[in-house]
Structure formats: C-alpha cells, structure tokens
Design a protein around this motif. Structure first.
Motif: not given
Length: 470
Positions: A237-262
């Motif tokens: 069971q991976p231990v999820f830390k909030i900040v790395p998860c938020v960063l991962e999502a931000a990197k994923q939406v970064r180029s495709e969706n300004l509102e999502g990055l916002d």
C-alpha cells in the motif's frame, strides 16, 4: 427495493388528453420515462442479479437500445421539470440500486451523471444530500476504476460542495471515510485523463477552501506510516503524500488546460496558508525541489514572457498569483535550501518586474470604450478583474521585496550587466515597492552605489524620497 411507478392506463390517458402525458411544460412523455425507469429496476432486481459467470460478463455490457434510452434521460435531466419529476418518482433510489448492484461501468456512469444533473437544482440537491445511504453509495463511486464514472462522481460532488446549504454535510461524510483521501491521491498521481484531473482538482480545492481542519488531516495523512502495519503490507500500500500527488496532476494538466493548472496551483497556495502545509512542501528536500522547479519553470519560461502581449496577464493573473504566493512561501521558509540558488534570483526578479509592467498596461482603461447599455456589466467585470490584479500585485511586491533583501553585491553587478536591473526595470520595481518597502529599496540602493554609481544617482534623481544619506 424501489417499486416500479404505476403506468397510466389507456382510460386515464384518454381522459387527460394528449397533453396529459407531458412532463411539466416539456414535450417529454411520462409514459416513456416510466418505461425506462422500470427497465432499470428490472436490470438490478434480485432474479436478474443472481446470475452465472457467463451472464455476469454480459452484465458488464449495456444493450444498445437501453443505453440510448438512458442517455436520453441523462440529456433530459438537465431540464428542471424533468429533474423534479424524476425526484418525485424516487428515481434517486432506483439509481442507488443500480450503483450498488450493477457491474456495468457505462450504466454506472450514466446514473451518476443523471444524479449530477438533478443536483444542479437546489431543492433536489438538498434532498439527495440528506439521504445518508445514497451519500454512502455515491462516495463509494470514488473507488471506481472507470474514469468516466469517476468524472461524473467528481462533478456531482463539486455541485453539492458548491451549495452552501449542504456543503458541510458532504465535508463531514468525506471526513468519515479516510479511504477517500487515498482514492483521490491515487487519481491525482496516476491518471492521464485531463478532464478527470481538472474535476478532481476542483473538488480538492473546494474541500480545502471550505474546511481547514480537513485540509490539515489530509496534509498529515501521508506523513506517518502506521506503526502497526507489518513491513510486507507497507510495501503493497503506497503511502500517498498530498504535495507530490498535487504536483503530479499539475504536470499532467499543465500543457493542455490552463484552468486545471490554475486549480492545482490554488490547492498548493491553500496548503501554504498553514504551517503544516508549508512543511509538507519543504520538509522533504525532494518534494521542495520538485515544487520549486515546476513553479520556477512556469513563471520564468511559460507565463507572461517578454514576447507575449501585455494583455496576456488578464488570463494568467489568478494562476500567477498562486504560483508567486507558493514560491514566496518556500523562499521565506527555507532560504538555506540548496535548490534556492542565488543565480535564480535574477530570472525571478525579471519575471516579477515584467508582470508589474504588464499590470500598468492592463490598468490603463481604454477611453470611450464603454457602451451605455453595457456600462453596468462592464463595471462589475472590471472590478472583478481589478480585484484579481490587485491581489497579484500585492503578492508580487511582497515576493520582490523578499528577493531584494537577499541580493548580494555580486548578484546586483550581474543583474546590471545582464539587464535584469536596468534603469527602466528598477524604476518599475521602485514605483511599485514604495512607500511600503522603503527600507528594502534603501538597502538595495546602497549596494547599487558600490556597483554602478551613475545608475544609483539616476534612480535617486527619479525618486527624491530615497536620497541615501552619506
């Protein structure tokens, strides 16, 4: 189990006349809708759910005609009359039965989607939210592995969290199920579905905005590995830390969706409003570095660049405010971190001054542009825009003054040589930082006198209040 609503008999229909079968003021037929709801009840009735494994396989698929009909109900449910009619006939109970029993992803997605449409109407939202069993079943959908179902569940949750009357009910429910934290973190850290990531980000943003206590719980959630967990389980069971998860999502939406990055940048900004949140970013050097590098890259290489038109600031103002706010918090809390390199101060100064220069441009109101009819609406738009620009300006000035305070003679010399500290740029910085940050500017001028006396004298000439006492 929900009973099928009685269908009108032939006589009743004739009595009611042609219009009697219409739902409210729509042209949709009650009779037809009953038929679809009855079909749904049939699909999850006990005699249908006790099936052999062959039939279970079939249950995963939805028959085409049934799918078309339920999709029509999904479209229709955006109409308030239809939504109220569905509510009146206990359709939420029927959908709850489907969600509890059906293994067909498409059917689950459509049922949550219809509930999401119904929840857009306040009265129905209150009713759906106060049903504890339905609430449980819906939150359980967050553990689903089907992205479209997850998307509709997030949309429904966001709708409910946005209704002040019921928001706290959902916050409490979410707090009762710690596994939701893991589910949401798993989605943020592993999904590549941008629409889903944006919606999940909006849910997290809303939750943190509504309830600081929940945010603190989530910040601390991944911080400790439960002691009673045997070692072999701990690996599974991976231990999820909030900040790395938020960063991962931000990197994923970064180029495709300004509102999502916002949205994700605002989540980070909310985290920095509590000390535990800042610690969650900077305490682990790898996380701190990862956050700093991503945000530094955004402001220095992506947002508000020198070849962008100044007006670009209007669409980037909220995301920039969040990014600078987080960078500033990291900068202020951990000045000794190795990833905060002195040579990065100059690109940041350049970026901040460019934003302040563009802001002057955006705040110059074009003359005679107000059409009398739209005067009121323009006024309200402008005040909203001005409000966000003011927030961005305050954050930028504070961050800029923090950087100015740590500038060394070497860095100032380099900045003058490379043009980040030209007369024009220093003037813009001074104009924005005075009078609130006078001591900071005076100290900077003392260093500048040693580096480039002419430039320092020129600036003093332009800003008489700053004459350095020698």
């Amino acid at each position: 189990r929900a009973q099928a609503p009685p269908l009108p008999s032939r006589d009743e229909e004739e009595e009611e006349g042609a219009g009697g079968d219409c739902i409210g003021s729509t042209v949709y037929s009650k009779h037809w809708l009953f038929g679809v709801l009855s079909g749904l009840i049939q699909m999850v009735s006990p005699e249908n759910t006790k099936s052999s494994s062959d039939e279970e396989e079939q249950q995963m698929e939805l028959d085409e005609e049934m799918e078309n009909e339920i999709c029509r109900v999904w479209d229709m449910s955006m109409d308030e009359d239809v939504a109220l009619f569905l509510q009146e006939f206990n359709a939420p109970d029927i959908f709850m039965g489907v969600l509890a029993k059906s293994r067909c992803p498409r059917l689950r997605e459509i049922c949550v989607g219809i509930l999401g449409n119904m929840a857009c109407f306040q009265e129905i939202c209150v009713s759906i939210s106060s049903d504890k069993n339905l609430g449980q079943v819906l939150l359980h959908c967050l553990y689903d592995s089907d992205p479209p179902t997850l998307l509709e569940t997030s949309r429904l949750l966001l709708t409910c969290l946005s209704q002040t009357e019921v928001a706290s009910v959902w916050v409490e429910r979410i707090r009762e199920y710690p596994a939701i934290y893991d589910s949401i973190c798993f989605i943020m850290s592993s999904s590549t579905n941008v629409d889903l990531l944006v919606k999940i980000g909006e849910v997290v943003d809303k939750l943190f905005d509504l309830d600081e206590k929940l945010m603190l719980e989530w910040i601390r959630n991944g911080a400790v590995q439960p002691l009673d967990q045997p070692q072999e389980d701990a690996e599974e069971q991976p231990v999820f830390k909030i900040v790395p998860c938020v960063l991962e999502a931000a990197k994923q939406v970064r180029s495709e969706n300004l509102e999502g990055l916002d949205v994700y940048m605002h989540v980070l900004q909310l985290l920095t409003t509590v000390d535990d949140g800042i610690q969650a970013i900077v305490q682990c050097p790898a996380t701190g570095k990862d956050t700093w590098n991503l945000l530094f890259d955004l402001v220095c290489h992506e947002f508000c660049q020198s070849d962008d038109p100044p007006i670009i600031l209007q669409e980037q103002k909220t995301v920039l405010a969040s990014v600078y706010s987080v960078l500033s918090a990291i900068f202020a809390s951990q000045a000794e971190q190795e990833y905060l390199k002195i040579e990065e101060d100059l690109p940041l100064i350049d970026s901040l001054i460019r934003v302040l220069q563009n802001m002057e441009h955006c705040q110059k109101k074009p003359e005679n542009s107000v059409d009398s009819n739209t005067e009121e609406t323009k006024k309200s738009d402008l005040t909203q825009d001005d409000f966000h620009l003011k927030i961005l300006k305050d954050i930028s000035c504070e961050f800029l003054s923090n950087i100015f305070q740590v500038l060394t003679k070497e860095t100032v010399a380099q900045g003058v040589k490379e043009g980040q500290l030209s007369k024009q740029k220093c003037s813009c910085a001074f104009k924005n930082l005075l009078p609130f940050y006078s001591p900071v500017i005076e100290d900077f001028l003392k260093i500048l006198h040693e580096v480039d006396k002419t430039l320092a004298d020129d600036l003093e000439e332009s800003f008489p209040s700053l004459k350095v006492q020698t």
